[in-house]
Design a protein around this motif. Structure first.
Motif, PDB file in Angstrom:
ATOM      1  N   LEU A  43       0.782  38.271 -13.711  1.00  0.00           N
ATOM      2  CA  LEU A  43      -0.133  38.542 -14.820  1.00  0.00           C
ATOM      3  C   LEU A  43      -1.584  38.527 -14.353  1.00  0.00           C
ATOM      4  N   GLU A  44      -1.895  37.647 -13.417  1.00  0.00           N
ATOM      5  CA  GLU A  44      -3.256  37.586 -12.884  1.00  0.00           C
ATOM      6  C   GLU A  44      -3.636  38.896 -12.201  1.00  0.00           C
ATOM      7  N   VAL A  45      -2.718  39.462 -11.443  1.00  0.00           N
ATOM      8  CA  VAL A  45      -2.972  40.740 -10.776  1.00  0.00           C
ATOM      9  C   VAL A  45      -3.187  41.848 -11.817  1.00  0.00           C
ATOM     10  N   SER A 105      -2.807  58.899 -13.658  1.00  0.00           N
ATOM     11  CA  SER A 105      -2.723  57.503 -14.091  1.00  0.00           C
ATOM     12  C   SER A 105      -2.080  56.641 -13.021  1.00  0.00           C
ATOM     13  N   THR A 106      -1.030  57.148 -12.398  1.00  0.00           N
ATOM     14  CA  THR A 106      -0.351  56.396 -11.339  1.00  0.00           C
ATOM     15  C   THR A 106      -1.286  56.139 -10.161  1.00  0.00           C
ATOM     16  N   ILE A 107      -2.013  57.145  -9.752  1.00  0.00           N
ATOM     17  CA  ILE A 107      -2.963  56.998  -8.643  1.00  0.00           C
ATOM     18  C   ILE A 107      -4.028  55.954  -8.977  1.00  0.00           C
ATOM     19  N   LEU A 115      -3.216  48.715  -4.327  1.00  0.00           N
ATOM     20  CA  LEU A 115      -2.101  49.254  -3.539  1.00  0.00           C
ATOM     21  C   LEU A 115      -2.468  50.483  -2.717  1.00  0.00           C
ATOM     22  N   GLY A 116      -3.607  51.097  -2.980  1.00  0.00           N
ATOM     23  CA  GLY A 116      -4.005  52.287  -2.248  1.00  0.00           C
ATOM     24  C   GLY A 116      -3.231  53.516  -2.684  1.00  0.00           C
ATOM     25  N   ALA A 117      -3.373  54.569  -1.926  1.00  0.00           N
ATOM     26  CA  ALA A 117      -2.709  55.844  -2.258  1.00  0.00           C
ATOM     27  C   ALA A 117      -1.221  55.735  -1.979  1.00  0.00           C
TER      28      ALA A 117
END
Length: 124
Positions: A43-45, A105-107, A115-117
């Motif tokens: 949840l923090e992330v 949205s995913t990107i 998480l990067g590309a």
């Protein structure tokens, strides 16, 4: 005929996408808290990512005001979302297809989550 500049279009696109991303983070956070035994780190992330998206939305709104942009209508269509907006006095229209909304949205969500590309093979 007046056409909005590409920067204007990017702002409008962000104005449409960011609330969708925030809704997804909110929905995911409620699922995580209900389903996981120790949801706090996850949840923090998600909350940190949502905070960054909120800050970006605030900046988008500020920049839109500065550039004379105002979205005055959004409509969910069968194929996507249509937005009508005023760009320095001229009425414009933007259609974001569902596939574009999902991909963009995913990107952005991956970027907010750190998480990067995505790997190009993961999209196949």
């Amino acid at each position: 005929m007046h056409r909005a500049e590409s920067q204007d279009n990017m702002l409008v696109k962000s104005y449409i996408l960011l609330p969708l991303i925030l809704s997804a983070f909110e929905r995911d956070a409620s699922i995580l808290s209900a389903e996981l035994r120790t949801p706090a780190p996850y949840l923090e992330v998600v909350q940190t990512a949502a905070g960054a998206a909120i800050a970006d939305l605030r900046n988008v709104r500020t920049e839109m005001r500065a550039r004379g942009l105002k979205v005055y209508a959004q409509q969910q269509l069968e194929v996507g979302i249509e937005a009508k907006f005023v760009c320095r006095g001229y009425h414009e229209r933007m259609l974001l297809l569902d596939d574009v909304i999902t991909a963009q949205s995913t990107i952005r969500m991956r970027r907010y989550l750190g998480l990067g590309a995505p790997d190009s093979t993961a999209l196949r």
